[in-house]
Design an enzyme around this catalytic site. Structure first.
Site, short mmCIF file in Angstrom:
data_model
loop_
_atom_site.label_atom_id
_atom_site.label_comp_id
_atom_site.label_asym_id
_atom_site.label_seq_id
_atom_site.Cartn_x
_atom_site.Cartn_y
_atom_site.Cartn_z
N HIS A 129 61.94 34.92 51.98
CA HIS A 129 61.02 36.05 51.96
C HIS A 129 60.85 36.67 53.33
O HIS A 129 60.92 37.90 53.51
CB HIS A 129 59.67 35.56 51.42
CG HIS A 129 58.64 36.62 51.17
ND1 HIS A 129 57.73 37.02 52.13
CD2 HIS A 129 58.37 37.35 50.06
CE1 HIS A 129 56.94 37.94 51.62
NE2 HIS A 129 57.30 38.17 50.36
N ASP B 218 55.05 34.89 58.10
CA ASP B 218 55.71 34.73 56.80
C ASP B 218 56.33 33.33 56.70
O ASP B 218 55.83 32.39 57.32
CB ASP B 218 56.78 35.82 56.63
CG ASP B 218 56.91 36.31 55.20
OD1 ASP B 218 57.40 35.52 54.37
OD2 ASP B 218 56.52 37.45 54.91
N SER C 126 54.76 43.14 49.13
CA SER C 126 55.30 42.58 50.38
C SER C 126 56.29 43.54 51.01
O SER C 126 56.29 43.77 52.23
CB SER C 126 56.01 41.24 50.12
OG SER C 126 55.09 40.21 49.87
#
Length: 529
Positions: free
Chosen positions: A234, A170, A407
């Site tokens: 994120h 990520d 996600s």
């Protein structure tokens, strides 16, 4: 004092040596009510034992054997897998029954023996994290949110479970007080590797690949590269969903409180290169990558909450196949473009678990990708997890916020898959061939999935996956998984559990061992008459 019995009993071709029984104690401990809970044994004889000369076990012969032992011993029934259930002559403590079973198991003509312990319903676990009440996505789906992942009962099954490494490929991960203890090295900077190879386009940390995978922020102020945006944090949000510390009286709960997160940074400003992502996937599984230090914490689960348009590229498929061959499971977000997964990579690659996103109602999230390549659906809206308040560089604020999308749904599945590994050692200790682990996990996960509500826009279709993620049922399916039924082509016997000559052999063996417990039985009778 410990005594050895030097004797051998031969019945047909069944030979039983008792010279190995010297460790068994003659000391009797009067069981407490809570400890007196074993009244039966499960015993399976080795193949072909008990069938010599076609010996028939008549009732008279059985009565003679029981009388010879001087204690009541009752054959209860045959059971699946060719084993037998035997009622013990008196209630034993767990320790006594296990000692007896161990002695039986040491005999060459016994495949296994175990105490037939009682099993109790596991209580649901409600963590004391103050923000858990806002994490609808982890809670019991019968309490108003059909799309929830059913973690409380799953947590009740996790006592003494193994710690499993989960790689998050990520944007990198930040130090966070509710997450650090579950990073492989206890901090974001030393818990993985930064695979971003472009210092000018994507990195935002001023350098190329290095051993610091922490997230410097993925903000962008140049609209010639991509949309102008603040930092997303994120990777920190995804990692917290999987493995934020639970039941620690702080913030939120993650799905697996004992998991260790491997931080593989491959995305930065405006995304990242496929070449960096594929290297991160392969390295996360333990594969050597030229110029990159050896990964000393290979992951069993690799989370890919990322994607792009188009077919699965050969390099992506190669990296995924490498991870699968090493015994890892690759979980991928289906994508958020409201289109068919067949045009979203790497969710459309082979051998991955592609995850669609659900509302609390059990409906597909508006915008989630879908299609026949979907494997399972998981919570994907208003997911509360670890975050930072910095708009560009990190503020190190140790805060929390909600995010939505596939996600987050993929992170739920990765967390649950890590729980499945944690309760079933055969999935990671080589008992299941490495290349078969991912398909085995996927099959168990789908079998355990709950049906969509009849009112859901996923009901009656195959476009959202096999069903809704159910952590508890997935953990139970993994715990009950047996290697012989899946990987050897041998069903383990099944069916009836043996004939009368098996019973004769079994009783002869048991009665040879029972004299070691005669004193226990005598004391038991004395205290219960």
């Amino acid at each position: 004092m410990t005594h050895y019995i030097a004797s051998t009993l031969t019945i047909g071709l069944l030979t039983i040596s008792t010279n190995t029984l010297g460790f068994m104690s003659n000391n009797y401990v009067l069981p407490t009510p809570d400890d007196t809970n074993v009244t039966q044994l499960i015993v399976k004889l080795a193949p072909n034992e008990g069938t010599a000369n076609g010996r028939v076990m008549t009732q008279g012969a059985l009565s003679h054997l029981i009388a010879a032992g001087g204690m009541p011993l009752e054959y209860k029934r045959p059971m699946s897998g060719g084993a037998h259930v035997i009622k013990l002559p008196f209630p034993m403590t767990s320790w006594q029954a296990q000692e007896f079973a161990t002695a039986l198991s040491a005999q060459g003509n016994v495949t296994f023996a175990e105490a037939d312990r009682r099993v109790y319903p596991m209580a649901a676990v409600t963590p004391n994290d103050p923000d858990y009440a806002s994490q609808w996505h982890l809670q019991d789906p019968t309490q108003g949110n059909p799309g929830a992942a059913n973690l409380p009962l799953a947590w009740g099954e996790m006592q003494n479970a193994n710690s499993i490494t989960v790689a998050v490929v990520d944007t990198g991960i930040l130090n966070h007080s509710d997450l650090n203890d579950n990073l492989v090295s206890g901090n974001a900077t030393g818990s993985g590797y930064d695979f971003i190879s472009s210092s000018t386009t994507y990195s935002n940390d001023g350098d190329v690949r290095d051993s610091n995978p922490s997230d410097p922020g993925d903000w962008n102020t140049d609209n010639n590269l991509c949309s102008i945006t603040n930092s997303s944090w994120h990777g920190t949000h995804v990692a917290g969903t999987i493995a934020a510390e639970g039941n620690n009286s702080q913030g939120v709960a993650g799905i697996n409180w004992t998991a260790k997160v491997l931080n593989a940074r491959a995305l930065g400003r405006c995304g990242g290169y496929i070449s960096d992502v594929t290297d991160a996937i392969a390295w996360s599984s333990g594969e050597a990558i030229q110029g990159v230090p050896t990964n000393t914490n290979p992951a069993k689960v690799i989370n890919l909450s990322l994607g792009s348009t188009g077919a699965c590229s050969p390099s992506q498929q190669t990296a995924i196949n490498t991870a699968i061959a090493r015994g890892a499971v690759v979980v991928v977000a289906a994508g958020n473009e409201a289109r068919n997964i067949s045009n979203s990579s790497p969710a459309n690659c082979n051998n991955v678990i592609a995850v669609t996103a659900l509302l609390a109602s059990g409906d597909l999230v508006n915008g989630s990708n879908y299609g026949t390549l979907a494997d399972i659906a998981a919570p994907g809206v208003n997911i509360l997890s670890t975050r930072d308040t910095g708009t560009q560089a990190p503020a190190n604020s140790n805060t929390y916020s909600t995010e939505s999308g596939t996600s987050m749904a993929a992170a739920h599945v990765s967390g649950v898959v890590s729980l499945m590994f944690a309760v079933q050692p055969s999935l990671s200790n080589g008992a299941v061939p490495a290349g078969n682990v991912a398909s085995t996990i996927e099959g168990l996960l789908k079998t355990a999935a709950r049906s969509f509500p009849v009112t859901s826009n996923c009901s009656g279709t195959t476009l959202c996956g096999a069903g809704m993620l159910d952590a508890y049922q997935a953990v139970i399916a993994a715990r009950n998984f047996t290697v012989s039924n899946t990987n050897t082509g041998n069903t383990g016997g099944g069916g009836g559990g043996g004939g009368s000559s098996d019973v004769f052999s079994l009783f002869s063996l048991l009665l040879l061992l029972l004299p070691r417990f005669k004193r226990h039985y005598t004391n038991y009778r004395r205290n219960n008459t």
